[in-house]
Design a protein around this motif. Structure first.
Motif, short mmCIF file in Angstrom:
data_model
loop_
_atom_site.label_atom_id
_atom_site.label_comp_id
_atom_site.label_asym_id
_atom_site.label_seq_id
_atom_site.Cartn_x
_atom_site.Cartn_y
_atom_site.Cartn_z
N THR A 191 -4.31 3.50 19.04
CA THR A 191 -3.77 1.94 17.78
C THR A 191 -2.80 2.85 16.44
O THR A 191 -1.94 2.29 16.17
CB THR A 191 -5.19 2.52 16.76
OG1 THR A 191 -6.02 1.51 17.90
CG2 THR A 191 -4.76 1.30 15.99
N HIS A 192 -2.33 4.51 16.42
CA HIS A 192 -1.96 4.92 15.71
C HIS A 192 -0.36 4.29 16.16
O HIS A 192 0.65 4.37 15.52
CB HIS A 192 -2.18 6.59 15.40
CG HIS A 192 -1.33 6.92 14.69
ND1 HIS A 192 0.60 7.55 14.97
CD2 HIS A 192 -1.28 6.62 13.78
CE1 HIS A 192 0.86 8.12 13.59
NE2 HIS A 192 -0.23 7.56 12.88
N ALA A 193 -0.66 4.82 16.82
CA ALA A 193 0.96 5.37 18.41
C ALA A 193 1.67 3.56 18.07
O ALA A 193 3.11 3.43 18.07
CB ALA A 193 0.92 4.93 19.76
N ARG A 194 0.52 2.10 18.23
CA ARG A 194 1.38 0.74 18.67
C ARG A 194 1.57 0.58 16.90
O ARG A 194 2.30 -0.56 16.98
CB ARG A 194 -0.18 -0.26 18.82
CG ARG A 194 0.19 0.14 20.63
CD ARG A 194 -1.53 -0.69 20.73
NE ARG A 194 -1.22 -1.25 22.44
CZ ARG A 194 -1.73 -2.03 23.23
NH1 ARG A 194 -2.31 -2.94 22.62
NH2 ARG A 194 -1.55 -2.73 24.47
N ALA A 195 0.54 1.01 15.77
CA ALA A 195 1.28 0.54 14.81
C ALA A 195 2.56 1.17 13.87
O ALA A 195 3.08 0.51 13.79
CB ALA A 195 -0.22 0.90 13.94
N ARG A 196 2.77 2.70 14.39
CA ARG A 196 3.81 3.64 14.21
C ARG A 196 5.01 2.44 15.25
O ARG A 196 6.11 2.28 14.49
CB ARG A 196 3.85 4.54 14.67
CG ARG A 196 4.98 5.28 14.24
CD ARG A 196 4.68 6.44 14.68
NE ARG A 196 4.17 6.70 15.99
CZ ARG A 196 4.05 8.06 16.19
NH1 ARG A 196 3.91 9.49 15.70
NH2 ARG A 196 3.71 7.83 17.19
N LEU B 175 0.59 -1.32 -0.01
CA LEU B 175 0.16 0.03 -0.09
C LEU B 175 0.57 1.66 -0.10
O LEU B 175 2.48 1.70 0.51
CB LEU B 175 -0.23 0.10 1.05
CG LEU B 175 -2.20 -1.00 1.11
CD1 LEU B 175 -2.69 -1.23 2.40
CD2 LEU B 175 -3.07 -0.67 0.04
N PRO B 176 0.09 1.97 -0.54
CA PRO B 176 1.21 3.44 -0.75
C PRO B 176 0.74 4.76 0.21
O PRO B 176 0.66 5.70 0.31
CB PRO B 176 0.94 4.06 -2.29
CG PRO B 176 -0.51 4.12 -2.22
CD PRO B 176 -0.92 2.08 -1.69
N ARG B 177 0.86 3.66 1.26
CA ARG B 177 0.50 4.47 3.05
C ARG B 177 1.58 4.21 4.37
O ARG B 177 2.06 2.94 4.02
CB ARG B 177 -1.47 4.50 2.90
CG ARG B 177 -2.17 4.46 2.03
CD ARG B 177 -2.08 5.74 1.48
NE ARG B 177 -3.53 6.11 2.65
CZ ARG B 177 -3.86 7.81 2.95
NH1 ARG B 177 -3.24 8.09 1.55
NH2 ARG B 177 -4.82 8.48 3.23
N PRO B 178 1.61 5.08 5.21
CA PRO B 178 2.38 4.70 6.50
C PRO B 178 1.62 3.54 6.99
O PRO B 178 -0.25 3.93 6.72
CB PRO B 178 2.37 5.69 6.79
CG PRO B 178 2.27 7.25 5.83
CD PRO B 178 1.82 6.60 4.85
N PHE B 179 1.90 3.09 7.59
CA PHE B 179 1.70 1.93 8.47
C PHE B 179 0.59 2.17 8.80
O PHE B 179 -0.38 1.60 9.56
CB PHE B 179 2.52 0.32 8.44
CG PHE B 179 1.88 -0.63 9.26
CD1 PHE B 179 1.81 -0.88 8.71
CD2 PHE B 179 2.34 -0.87 11.13
CE1 PHE B 179 1.25 -2.99 8.92
CE2 PHE B 179 1.47 -2.36 11.14
CZ PHE B 179 0.81 -2.42 10.64
#
Length: 554
Positions: free
Chosen positions: A546-551, A416-420
């Protein structure tokens, strides 16, 4: 004509195989690993005898002595009313659990060396596999007899019958139902077609068990249906097995000897079919299930329920992949990269309609429980509110399998052309939309008949439930120090459970506090608006989590 007897001495390198090498091979293996197995079996017997003869034996002796005083005599009428439907429900639940076990593991699960090496030889498969079936059947029967002992003591404590008659009746129920359950699980393990049909019937089975629970609760409150109970008692082995127990408890079942005879005949037919059934289980199925059971055991030892579940799933479902390809062909891929994850989630849910059906079922029960909680006064409303929020969370979690797969393997989102971390947040729109639409449909009758503000609760609760599921989907592995550090020897497992369920714990607790019926009923418009806004703020906070965990995972 056969050759001379094979040399199976311990010092011999390999046995001299005859035309049928089964006896020689098994004897050779028995000599080489027999001492260790005999030692482990003897140790297990010693532990069981020690526990039953000391601590638990004293408890059982005390319970039997206490039974003579009939401490449950005041509940005799309620127990007699619950027994017919309760026994049938228990038997059906055991059969359903055994069938579920047959979907991923099964009663015949030999060790990997036996599957990878022994079954590739020209040996009689039944001779190799029957001991493992017998072991599983023995475990199920022993557990059924233990539960039967408890049931006999309860009946005697209520004054409905004697301990001896109750033990015999429960023994017939336990042995019959356990044997049929293990045999049915072997049928599921052997036939992929039966397993596929059983998977399609899972919603029906779950609904039947839920209706059985409702019937038991209604019987306990004095609302019995004699016709339904009679139909259940003669509908199959689950009802035949219950009739001797009802007779031992003083119930009116004049034809219970016929039911017992039918149970014995069906159990005997199942036992007669076992050798041929077990011998026909494909080696490929045994290999997949052996590896699956190993993965489940490893996940449980690590207190990682997600790993255990993935191990139980086994090999990939190629039929679901085919359905996903068909739906992907029908739903055109979007031109904007921002909608790729949304499109993929929609395709995945269309390819797995069982997940959407499970979501609808759980959401319906959640709405009903929340409605009952709104009409309950006092502290009794809090457990109902927690149960409603918990069922809502599981409804949201049923729609988040794509997010969990991305969290398990970050390489799935590499194309995907998106940040994880942004991809993790893009898994939220489809589940939130489905929950809001379905929740509003379920809440519409409640809004019209009882609470005008019920529709406002759904858009506030759905983002919190989905965000709680996403927090769990991108949970990092349980730290090793939490399980092995000496300072956490006593509380390490508890901390691991909290680590694993941090997302749902925060989400369910937040909804219970903010949307409690006691605080919402009679509140002003400003108070209700503030609580709804607090729900959206909690959802935003958990999405940031969630964003922090995924990063961090990337």
């Amino acid at each position: 004509m056969t050759g001379p007897a094979p040399d199976v001495r311990v010092g011999a390198s390999t046995p001299v195989l005859a035309q049928d090498p089964t006896d020689a091979t098994t004897a050779w293996l028995r000599l080489r690993r027999g001492r260790g197995r005999a030692r482990r079996f003897g140790y297990a017997v010693y532990i069981v005898v020690l526990l039953l003869g000391s601590t638990y034996g004293v408890y059982v002796a005390g319970a039997i002595h206490e039974v003579r005083r009939q401490p449950l005599a005041a509940y005799a009428d309620e127990l007699a009313a619950v027994l017919p439907s309760g026994l049938v429900l228990a038997a059906i639940t055991v059969l359903a659990l055994a069938a579920w076990d047959g979907l991923w593991r099964g009663p015949v699960t030999p060790p990997r060396p036996d599957v990878d090496w022994l079954l590739t030889l020209s040996v009689r498969r039944g001779r190799v596999l029957l001991p493992w079936f017998a072991l599983s059947a023995g475990v199920w029967i022993a557990a059924a007899l233990l539960l039967g002992l408890v049931g006999a003591l309860v009946i005697a404590a209520a004054g409905l019958g004697g301990v001896g008659a109750g033990l015999l009746a429960f023994a017939a129920l336990g042995v019959g139902v356990a044997t049929l359950a293990v045999t049915g699980a072997a049928v599921v393990e052997r036939s992929r077609r039966v397993a596929d049909r059983l998977r399609r019937l899972v919603p029906v089975l779950v609904l039947g068990i839920v209706l059985g629970i409702v019937q038991v609760v209604a019987a306990a409150r004095g609302h019995r249906s004699r016709g339904v109970e009679t139909a259940q008692l003669w509908s199959g082995p689950w009802g035949w097995a219950a009739q001797p127990v009802l007779a031992a408890a003083g119930g009116s079942v004049p034809l219970w000897p016929l039911a017992l005879a039918l149970l014995i005949l069906s159990t005997s037919a199942a036992v007669w079919a076992v050798p041929r059934l077990v011998a026909g289980i494909p080696t490929a199925e045994l290999r997949v299930r052996t590896r699956a059971s190993t993965g489940v055991l490893a996940g449980l030892w690590a207190l990682d329920l997600r790993a255990a579940r993935l191990g139980a799933t086994g090999a990939a479902d190629t039929r679901r992949a085919g359905r996903a390809q068909r739906w992907a062909a029908r739903l055109r891929a979007p031109r904007r990269a921002a909608l790729l994850v949304v499109w993929r989630d929609a395709v995945a849910l269309l390819a797995a309609p069982r997940r959407t059906g499970l979501m609808l079922l759980l959401l319906a029960f959640s709405t009903a429980t929340a409605t009952v909680a709104a009409h309950t006064e006092g502290t009794a409303a809090t457990p109902l509110t927690v149960a409603a929020a918990l069922m809502g969370y599981f409804a949201a979690a049923a729609l988040l399998e794509s997010a969990r797969l991305d969290g398990d393997d970050t390489r799935r989102a590499a194309w995907l052309p998106r940040p994880f971390a942004r991809v993790a947040l893009e898994h939220a729109p489809v589940p939130i939309l489905l929950l809001v639409v379905a929740g509003c449909l379920f809440a519409l009758p409640v809004t019209v008949l009882a609470h005008p503000g019920a529709l406002l609760v759904v858009p506030a609760a759905a983002p919190v439930l989905v965000a709680a599921g996403l927090v769990g989907a991108y949970r990092p592995p349980t730290p090793a120090w939490m399980l092995s550090h000496p300072a956490f020897a006593q509380v390490g497992p508890v901390m691991a459970v909290v680590w694993y369920g941090a997302g749902p714990i925060v989400g369910v607790t937040g909804l219970t506090v903010l949307l409690a019926p006691s605080s919402m009923s009679g509140a002003g418009t400003a108070t209700v608006s503030a609580r709804l806004a607090a729900c959206w703020a909690l959802a935003a906070l958990m999405l940031w989590w969630t964003h922090a965990r995924a990063r961090a995972r990337r």
